[in-house]
Design a protein around this motif. Structure first.
Motif, PDB file in Angstrom:
ATOM      1  N   TRP A   1       5.129  -0.797  -0.406  1.00 45.77           N
ATOM      2  CA  TRP A   1       4.672   0.006  -1.544  1.00 45.77           C
ATOM      3  C   TRP A   1       4.290  -0.951  -2.668  1.00 45.77           C
ATOM      4  O   TRP A   1       4.938  -1.989  -2.853  1.00 45.77           O
ATOM      5  N   TYR A   2       3.231  -0.604  -3.386  1.00 50.88           N
ATOM      6  CA  TYR A   2       2.792  -1.432  -4.506  1.00 50.88           C
ATOM      7  C   TYR A   2       2.484  -0.553  -5.719  1.00 50.88           C
ATOM      8  O   TYR A   2       1.945   0.549  -5.584  1.00 50.88           O
ATOM      9  N   HIS A   3       2.773  -1.086  -6.891  1.00 50.68           N
ATOM     10  CA  HIS A   3       2.344  -0.447  -8.129  1.00 50.68           C
ATOM     11  C   HIS A   3       0.822  -0.501  -8.161  1.00 50.68           C
ATOM     12  O   HIS A   3       0.216  -1.487  -7.724  1.00 50.68           O
ATOM     13  N   ASP A   4       0.215   0.540  -8.673  1.00 52.53           N
ATOM     14  CA  ASP A   4      -1.253   0.587  -8.716  1.00 52.53           C
ATOM     15  C   ASP A   4      -1.842  -0.634  -9.422  1.00 52.53           C
ATOM     16  O   ASP A   4      -2.925  -1.104  -9.068  1.00 52.53           O
ATOM     17  N   ALA A   5      -1.137  -1.150 -10.408  1.00 54.27           N
ATOM     18  CA  ALA A   5      -1.666  -2.266 -11.198  1.00 54.27           C
ATOM     19  C   ALA A   5      -1.772  -3.566 -10.413  1.00 54.27           C
ATOM     20  O   ALA A   5      -2.481  -4.480 -10.835  1.00 54.27           O
TER      21      ALA A   5
END
Length: 120
Positions: free
Chosen positions: A59-63
């Motif tokens: 999972w990754y932060h959109d930023a």
């Protein structure tokens, strides 16, 4: 004290790259998800990336999508965050911690963090 130890932070110019490492001290975390978080001065701590125990789920932060890559080597007991195309907005203290899964919100064994500064 059981905690993760983070390393690899540095001062880097915009557009540069860094590779952060996260290693547990005194325990193993093969059966846990490991997540990276960051906290910039005056801001709330936020999740950056997470990897499941078997590396299947991430999972990754959109930023940071498309710029950061999280990986783990359970044999070496290490989780790595490869950060490319760094921006000044990535400047923060970066921590890692473990949780039951990347979908949860409870994490433990927080490290002291490693400082990333992106500046020209």
């Amino acid at each position: 004290q059981l905690q993760f130890v983070e390393s690899g932070g540095d001062l880097v110019q915009p557009g540069g790259s860094l590779r952060l490492s996260c290693t547990p001290s005194g325990f193993t975390s093969d059966d846990y998800a490991i997540a990276w978080f960051r906290q910039a001065p005056g801001k709330e701590r936020e999740g950056v990336a997470c990897i499941s125990d078997n590396s299947v789920g991430t999972w990754y932060h959109d930023a940071v999508k498309g710029r950061f890559t999280i990986s783990r080597d359970n044999a070496m007991n290490t989780v790595t965050l490869q950060m490319n195309s760094l921006k000044p907005g990535d400047t923060a203290l970066y921590f890692c911690a473990r949780g039951e899964s990347c979908l949860g919100d409870e994490y433990e064994y927080w490290g002291r963090g490693t400082q990333v500064i992106v500046s020209s």
